[in-house]
Design an enzyme around this catalytic site. Structure first.
Site, PDB file in Angstrom:
ATOM      1  N   ASP B  19       0.835  -1.213   0.000  1.00 47.89           N
ATOM      2  CA  ASP B  19       0.000   0.000   0.000  1.00 47.89           C
ATOM      3  C   ASP B  19       0.865   1.257   0.000  1.00 47.89           C
ATOM      4  O   ASP B  19       0.680   2.157  -0.805  1.00 47.89           O
ATOM      5  CB  ASP B  19      -0.909   0.030   1.238  1.00 47.89           C
ATOM      6  N   TYR B 187       6.042 -13.752  -1.770  1.00 46.06           N
ATOM      7  CA  TYR B 187       5.328 -14.034  -0.532  1.00 46.06           C
ATOM      8  C   TYR B 187       5.776 -15.400  -0.025  1.00 46.06           C
ATOM      9  O   TYR B 187       6.421 -16.176  -0.747  1.00 46.06           O
ATOM     10  CB  TYR B 187       3.817 -14.055  -0.776  1.00 46.06           C
ATOM     11  N   GLN B 235      12.893   2.490  -3.766  1.00 43.23           N
ATOM     12  CA  GLN B 235      12.185   2.211  -5.023  1.00 43.23           C
ATOM     13  C   GLN B 235      13.095   2.461  -6.220  1.00 43.23           C
ATOM     14  O   GLN B 235      13.066   1.718  -7.196  1.00 43.23           O
ATOM     15  CB  GLN B 235      10.922   3.067  -5.105  1.00 43.23           C
ATOM     16  N   ARG B 251       6.199  -9.595  -6.657  1.00 39.24           N
ATOM     17  CA  ARG B 251       4.954  -9.950  -5.981  1.00 39.24           C
ATOM     18  C   ARG B 251       4.051  -8.727  -5.875  1.00 39.24           C
ATOM     19  O   ARG B 251       4.491  -7.584  -6.102  1.00 39.24           O
ATOM     20  CB  ARG B 251       5.254 -10.492  -4.585  1.00 39.24           C
ATOM     21  N   GLY B 252       2.799  -8.964  -5.478  1.00 40.14           N
ATOM     22  CA  GLY B 252       1.883  -7.871  -5.157  1.00 40.14           C
ATOM     23  C   GLY B 252       1.615  -6.947  -6.327  1.00 40.14           C
ATOM     24  O   GLY B 252       1.280  -7.414  -7.417  1.00 40.14           O
ATOM     25  N   GLU B 253       1.788  -5.631  -6.097  1.00 43.53           N
ATOM     26  CA  GLU B 253       1.406  -4.677  -7.134  1.00 43.53           C
ATOM     27  C   GLU B 253       2.561  -3.777  -7.584  1.00 43.53           C
ATOM     28  O   GLU B 253       2.856  -3.692  -8.780  1.00 43.53           O
ATOM     29  CB  GLU B 253       0.244  -3.811  -6.620  1.00 43.53           C
ATOM     30  N   ASP B 254       3.257  -3.129  -6.640  1.00 48.22           N
ATOM     31  CA  ASP B 254       4.271  -2.149  -7.069  1.00 48.22           C
ATOM     32  C   ASP B 254       5.451  -2.837  -7.764  1.00 48.22           C
ATOM     33  O   ASP B 254       5.836  -2.451  -8.871  1.00 48.22           O
ATOM     34  CB  ASP B 254       4.753  -1.327  -5.870  1.00 48.22           C
TER      35      ASP B 254
END
Lengths: 185, 365
Positions: B19, B187, B235, B251-254
């Site tokens: 997030d 993950y 980042q 993984r995930g989004e970013d």
């Protein structure tokens, strides 16, 4: 109050002081176990249509309106006629019942809601049974029920069913979620 | 005239850094590229520290306390991932008639286009709230992509000395043409142990870089595999790592989006959801990218994703075959990944779309 995820076609809620009929409700899973609802609305007072996208935990004020048990009788152009036990007929437009057109069959029992004496929406039974008129053959060996495939209903509407369901079989559908429930023998 | 002068972003850190990673990247881009006054409210500043650098690029980062002192709302308020704005914030938004945007999760599913950016009457406040969906095609909100990221990427990839300098200053060994370099960020659901075990007899030395860990002086060796635990990267530095590796596990989004923009072969570890909903999303994504790959490379990429996300048995003969075939298909995977990256860069980025949308909403009110 009702959560967005509990609203379905035919429910009436209050928005900006006006009664709003939910004509169509679609559920989609978003990320991290969240979900969203897409609604098509009709303002009962003005007749204007609109859309809205909401998280499933959004709260709405619902209205309890006068209802009557009816059965679907026939279509006359874009008007759909429903009849109660006393043979009174109630006409609703295609827009009014868009969310349930996919399940509509003659003599189907429904519930009509009235606002100030005028019929404004129709709610189908929670569970209905329909025949699968077309679906692709199952892949051999896949009996888990986890793999889904599209199946066509007599109305032309497609629903996801487990791979083992075959043409001609009858299935039970939950009209609140438009999801397959089970095979009916 | 710039109709939007200020934006507030609210971010709840639920787990991991997904997030806050998305919110910081968006905040920074809005402030730096679009010259907007941005306030980022975070409910967990300690976790956010790992992502947000000391140089905040003009973004005002604030603690989202239970008793938040929030007097005046911004022109636009972004509620990230439906994090539920406090009543006092909503009250200030009502007074200002702020544009209210709920930034949603990224998905490649077709329904996203039908739900994206539809202003919706909010039943309890009377404001208009809009769910804004990132996505991969026209009709969605796009992905977060800085203006200059591809220029930087290409310049960096053309500068071998610069790559080696960056690597050695971040506990990563210099590039070796003989080695297969892999970055690994996943993950706990991913079968990492089996994956490493399966590579120990691979016909090329393999180096695996695992960011986000305590940096170790010693290198762990499993057969011909060398494992480097490297510190948590900013980042910007994480991009450099992705750009210099031959294969990236994300993984995930970013990190998933950054791997796509890197134009290098990647494998996505998707966040697990109830009732296998994540597998539908994974399938939709793979379907979307399929036409950018040759048939054989895509089949191998899809098999790799199945193994990585469905608890695949890598150490079986079939599992081993999948890995070895995929690793031998890297040129094809690289070509497909570059095609997909080029396609993504032709789309309008998320921050630009979000501002265009907000401007229209402000004009209407």
């Amino acid at each position: 109050m009702k959560f967005a995820q509990d609203l379905k076609a035919g429910n009436v809620v209050v928005m900006d002081g006006a009664p709003i009929v939910i004509q169509k409700a679609e559920y989609n899973k978003s990320g991290r176990n969240a979900a969203v609802m897409k609604f098509k609305f009709r303002n009962v007072l003005t007749g204007t249509n609109s859309e809205g996208i909401y998280k499933t935990d959004e709260k709405f004020e619902d209205i309890i309106l006068e209802t009557k048990e009816v059965t679907y009788s026939y279509a006359d152009g874009d008007m759909y006629v429903f009849m109660d036990a006393e043979y009174n007929q109630y006409e609703l437009s295609k827009d009014d019942i868009e969310g349930i057109l996919k399940y509509l069959e003659e003599q189907m029992p429904c519930e009509v809601k009235f606002f100030e004496g005028k019929p404004i929406s129709v709610t189908p039974p929670v569970k209905i049974v329909r025949e699968v008129i077309y679906t692709e053959p199952a892949v051999r060996g896949d009996t888990s029920g986890k793999v889904m495939k599209p199946a066509k209903l007599p109305s032309g509407y497609e629903i996801s069913v487990p791979a083992f369901v075959e043409i001609g079989e009858k299935i039970e559908i939950d009209t609140r979620t438009d999801e397959y429930v089970s095979r009916v023998k | 005239m710039n109709l939007i002068k200020s934006i507030d972003i609210f971010c709840a850190v639920v787990d991991h850094f997904g997030d806050i990673g998305v919110c910081w990247r968006l905040s920074r881009q809005l402030a730096v590229e679009h010259k907007i006054s941005v306030r980022l409210f975070v409910d967990d500043l300690e976790s956010a520290k790992a992502i947000i650098p000391e140089d905040r690029c003009g973004v005002e980062v604030s603690y989202w306390a239970k008793c938040l002192d929030y007097q005046a709302a911004a022109d636009v308020v972004i509620e990230a991932f439906g994090c539920h704005l406090p009543d006092q914030v909503v009250a200030a938004m009502c007074a200002k008639r702020s544009v209210w945007i709920d930034l949603e999760y990224l998905s490649a599913e077709d329904w996203v286009k039908t739900c994206h950016a539809i202003p919706s009457y909010h039943p309890s406040t009377g404001l208009t709230k809009t769910l804004f969906f990132p996505g991969f095609e026209m009709g969605t909100g796009g992905v977060i992509r800085e203006n200059d990221v591809i220029l930087y990427r290409n310049a960096f990839l053309g500068d071998r000395k610069g790559q080696d300098f960056w690597r050695t200053s971040h506990s990563v060994p210099e590039i070796s043409d003989n080695c297969l370099d892999i970055s690994l960020f996943s993950y706990q659901t991913a079968p990492v142990g089996q994956f490493i075990e399966s590579l120990k007899n691979f016909d090329q030395p393999v180096r695996i870089f695992r960011p986000g860990r305590e940096a170790r002086q010693s290198v762990e060796r499993v057969g011909s595999v060398e494992i480097y635990d490297i510190p948590f990267l900013s980042q910007v530095d994480y991009d450099y790592l992705l750009w210099t590796c031959d294969l990236n596990f994300v993984r995930g989004e970013d990190s998933f989006v950054r791997a796509q923009l890197a134009g290098k072969p990647f494998v996505w570890n998707i966040y697990v959801q109830d009732e296998g909903a994540h597998l539908v999303k994974l399938s939709a994504f793979l379907q979307k990218i399929s036409c950018f790959y040759d048939e054989i490379s895509f089949e191998r990429l899809a098999n790799l994703h199945d193994l990585w996300n469905e608890g695949g048995q890598i150490l079986t003969k079939q599992g081993q075959d999948t890995w070895v075939k995929a690793l031998h298909s890297l040129p094809g995977l690289k070509s497909g990944a570059r095609n997909w990256s080029d396609y993504l860069c032709d789309q309008v980025d998320l921050s630009t779309q979000l501002l265009e949308f907000a401007k229209v909403q402000i004009t209407r009110t």
